[in-house]
Enzyme design. Structure first.
Site, PDB file in Angstrom:
ATOM      1  N   SER A  47       0.785  -1.170   0.017  1.00 31.06           N
ATOM      2  CA  SER A  47      -0.059   0.215  -0.060  1.00 31.06           C
ATOM      3  C   SER A  47       0.806   1.268   0.099  1.00 31.06           C
ATOM      4  CB  SER A  47      -1.020  -0.025   1.167  1.00 31.06           C
ATOM      5  OG  SER A  47      -2.024   0.980   0.949  1.00 31.06           O
ATOM      6  N   ASP A  98      -8.261  -3.083  -7.186  1.00 30.06           N
ATOM      7  CA  ASP A  98      -7.741  -2.865  -5.849  1.00 30.06           C
ATOM      8  C   ASP A  98      -8.994  -2.476  -4.855  1.00 30.06           C
ATOM      9  OD1 ASP A  98      -6.345  -1.146  -3.852  1.00 30.06           O
ATOM     10  OD2 ASP A  98      -4.827  -2.483  -4.100  1.00 30.06           O
ATOM     11  N   HIS A 107      -6.580  -5.860  -1.448  1.00 29.68           N
ATOM     12  CA  HIS A 107      -5.453  -4.924  -1.318  1.00 29.68           C
ATOM     13  C   HIS A 107      -4.350  -5.760  -0.136  1.00 29.68           C
ATOM     14  CE1 HIS A 107      -4.097  -0.894  -1.209  1.00 29.68           C
ATOM     15  NE2 HIS A 107      -3.998  -0.805   0.312  1.00 29.68           N
TER      16      HIS A 107
END
Length: 397
Positions: free
Chosen positions: A172, A268, A335
């Site tokens: 991330s 995502d 994610h």
């Protein structure tokens, strides 16, 4: 019967977690960091967790940069400084290492015996900020770039300077950081070290939201300005574009000279919730049910998400061909896939071309095979682990 089935599922999941997260690693605070001004948002020292390698992996290093979004104004940075994402005082002392950080060969076949490091994230700007002044009214410190350098210098002193192999990874906001710091990481190590970078769920797309507004572009502009990030972004990008545009990998990755692997879901879940349909673009909550579970999405919403996927793929393919760039773009609603054991390497892990994420990354790191695959559109991949959220999970930015 239904309750019994639920209980059995819970029991199996609990056993999986217990087995794969059996290793807990102590926190280490960076020595002398405060004196250098290399501090978290609240002025506390940065931290990391290191599990030493052994055997054939004793001179190999995997650095995993923690994710956790960003803060783009004083108000939400002040809120953040009272959490683990802004203060090392709020971080847990022992952190579970699993998936790409696991020390068990059956769960992490290629990196289990490497020196594995989890660098904690507490600056709010993907390790890029550097503002000298500190407002006494808030005591906010924007020093992410100094944190990055202080942690790397300490790891070099602890043996990384002798690395034969070094991988900079992240998830991330950490995946964005691993991409942006990739070449500078390479520059810290001896010429003889084989260095590669892995960006997991860090390829954030510059696109308009469902209301037609460039929400994420404005958000990143605020982050870069507040944190003074411009001088620490790749010059290969800032020499051509405004600093905020250089927070988007699609404008940075082409110029990265160090081998890079892009691992991302084309749908995502963080980007669907915060870039495609952020709260500001969805005031009546029409996207909320869809964002919680992709199976709840209306056909018209799926169409919007398919268009998002095509735009995402266009940005990735637009980087051009590279004989050193790996790629695993699946069609899952998720994610961060390197930090979850069931996504990284498990009996039913997501696969592309009959290959798990762990094998694709490992083959690329060890130069066994160059993996460059893009999945077919949702819902074609039955091996996907689609995330299901509750309304309390990670509220949108």
């Amino acid at each position: 019967m239904f309750k019994l089935k639920q209980w059995l599922i819970y029991l199996v999941c609990s056993l999986v977690i217990m087995n794969t997260e059996g290793l807990f690693v102590n926190i280490t605070f960076v020595r002398n960091a405060v004196a250098k001004g290399a501090v978290c948002l609240d002025g506390s020292p940065p931290a990391y967790h290191l599990d030493r390698g052994s055997g054939t992996g004793i001179n190999s290093w995997l650095i995993q940069l923690e994710g956790g979004g960003w803060c783009n104004n004083v108000t939400n940075c002040v809120s953040r400084m009272h959490t683990r994402l802004g203060s090392s005082k709020k971080m847990v002392e022992n952190l579970a290492f699993s998936a790409i950080l696991s020390n068990k060969k059956q769960y992490n076949p290629d990196f289990y015996n490497w020196n594995r490091v989890k660098v904690r994230y507490c600056d709010g700007a993907s390790f890029t900020g550097d503002v000298e002044a500190v407002n006494p009214a808030t005591n906010l410190h924007f020093r992410g770039a100094r944190v990055w350098l202080a942690v790397m210098q300490e790891l070099l002193a602890k043996g990384m300077i002798n690395a034969e192999n070094a991988v900079l990874s992240g998830c991330s906001a950490g995946g964005l950081a691993s991409l942006m710091h990739c070449d500078s990481f390479r520059a810290l190590l001896p010429m003889g070290t084989k260095v590669k970078c892995l960006s997991d769920a860090g390829f954030f797309l510059n696109t308009r939201d469902v209301s037609g507004v460039q929400y994420i572009k404005t958000y990143f502009e605020d982050v870069v300005t507040l944190h003074g990030s411009a001088k620490n972004l790749p010059r290969s990008c800032t020499s051509r574009l405004t600093p905020a545009m250089c927070f988007f990998p699609q404008y940075v990755a082409r110029q990265i000279r160090t081998p890079l692997f892009i691992l991302n879901a084309a749908y995502d879940s963080w980007q669907i919730k915060n870039i495609l349909a952020p709260r500001a673009a969805d005031p009546y909550g029409k996207w909320q049910s869809c964002q919680l579970d992709i199976k709840n999405c209306h056909p018209s919403q799926i169409k919007v998400m398919q268009d998002f996927r095509l735009e995402f793929l266009s940005a990735v393919i637009g980087l051009g061909r590279s004989s050193s760039r790996g790629m695993f773009i699946d069609s899952c609603y998720t994610h961060c896939q390197t930090e979850t054991q069931t996504s990284w390497f498990w009996q039913d892990s997501p696969i592309l071309n009959r290959t798990t994420i762990a094998k694709a990354v490992g083959d690329w790191v060890y130069d066994r095979t160059l993996f460059q695959k893009i999945d077919c559109p949702y819902p074609c991949n039955p091996t996907c682990h689609h995330r299901v959220f509750t309304p309390l999970d990670a509220p949108p930015i």
